[in-house]
Design an enzyme around this catalytic site. Sequence first.
Site, PDB file in Angstrom:
ATOM      1  N   CYS A  89      -4.436  -5.495   6.942  1.00 17.08           N
ATOM      2  CA  CYS A  89      -4.453  -5.246   5.502  1.00 17.08           C
ATOM      3  C   CYS A  89      -4.212  -6.558   4.730  1.00 17.08           C
ATOM      4  O   CYS A  89      -5.075  -7.409   4.681  1.00 17.08           O
ATOM      5  CB  CYS A  89      -3.432  -4.165   5.144  1.00 17.08           C
ATOM      6  SG  CYS A  89      -3.660  -3.464   3.496  1.00 17.08           S
ATOM      7  N   HIS A 206      -4.385   0.361   9.122  1.00 16.31           N
ATOM      8  CA  HIS A 206      -3.065   0.015   9.659  1.00 16.31           C
ATOM      9  C   HIS A 206      -2.841   0.622  11.045  1.00 16.31           C
ATOM     10  O   HIS A 206      -2.420   1.783  11.147  1.00 16.31           O
ATOM     11  CB  HIS A 206      -1.968   0.524   8.721  1.00 16.31           C
ATOM     12  CG  HIS A 206      -1.814  -0.251   7.466  1.00 16.31           C
ATOM     13  ND1 HIS A 206      -0.892  -1.271   7.319  1.00 16.31           N
ATOM     14  CD2 HIS A 206      -2.458  -0.166   6.280  1.00 16.31           C
ATOM     15  CE1 HIS A 206      -0.980  -1.776   6.091  1.00 16.31           C
ATOM     16  NE2 HIS A 206      -1.918  -1.121   5.436  1.00 16.31           N
ATOM     17  N   GLU A 208      -0.421  -0.088  13.075  1.00 13.37           N
ATOM     18  CA  GLU A 208       1.022   0.095  13.299  1.00 13.37           C
ATOM     19  C   GLU A 208       1.517   1.396  12.675  1.00 13.37           C
ATOM     20  O   GLU A 208       2.549   1.945  13.081  1.00 13.37           O
ATOM     21  CB  GLU A 208       1.808  -1.110  12.766  1.00 13.37           C
ATOM     22  CG  GLU A 208       2.094  -1.129  11.286  1.00 13.37           C
ATOM     23  CD  GLU A 208       0.886  -1.416  10.405  1.00 13.37           C
ATOM     24  OE1 GLU A 208       1.035  -1.393   9.161  1.00 13.37           O
ATOM     25  OE2 GLU A 208      -0.208  -1.675  10.935  1.00 13.37           O
TER      26      GLU A 208
END
Length: 234
Positions: A89, A206, A208
């Site tokens: 990002c 994302h 994560e």
Amino acid sequence: MADVTIGVVVFPGSNCDHDTEYAAASFPGATTRMLWHNEHDLQGSDMIVLPGGFSYGDYLRAGSIARFSPIMREVIAFAAKGNPVLGICNGFQVLLESGLLEGALTRNREKKFLCRFMPVKVVNNKTLFTSQYKAGEVLNLPVAHGEGNYYASQETLDSLKEHDQVVFTYTDAAGNQTDAANLNGSVDSIAGITNRSKNVLGLMPHPERASEALLGSGDGRRMFQSAIEYLAGR
């Protein structure tokens, strides 16, 4: 598995740094180091991650100030030696501003902040970041950005495709690339690219935040697994 050290860069305004630390450190043998933006020491890291957030408040444009942080001199040199660098990002935005990746990210097509899960297709599974995926696999990954509209000149796009640098695209759940599925308006629905050497990856989704089922999806976990297994076997 050999021990692997992953450095997570922390800029003023980073807000996904500890999410990234948690996901990366969840693998046996993996250790994380938090690297403050003013440092010049990568602390023996085998891989660097530039996490999501709003570095320097996204002033001027996203990633443009973070690019000049002292730590980025070390990250650029680290990448030039063929070492893995992952930008997520805002980290993707910083990589583009740093010249480690080609193109630019502009405001989303509807000029609105997007925060939702989106289907993301694996276009290239032959990189060190994507070896645990199948080519054509559709992942369920979250996005959270206001400037995720990827743009590049036709010449750059042709080069990216020629050298298999497009790694992820936005699609519908069936893997079809449509205008409706491309919510931020990115050219050719591009969600993530690598450099030509394939050791630097930037993507807007994302991984994560999709590292275990409790978060709504575990599809991002294999991105970290791919890189860690690559480093352990290097």
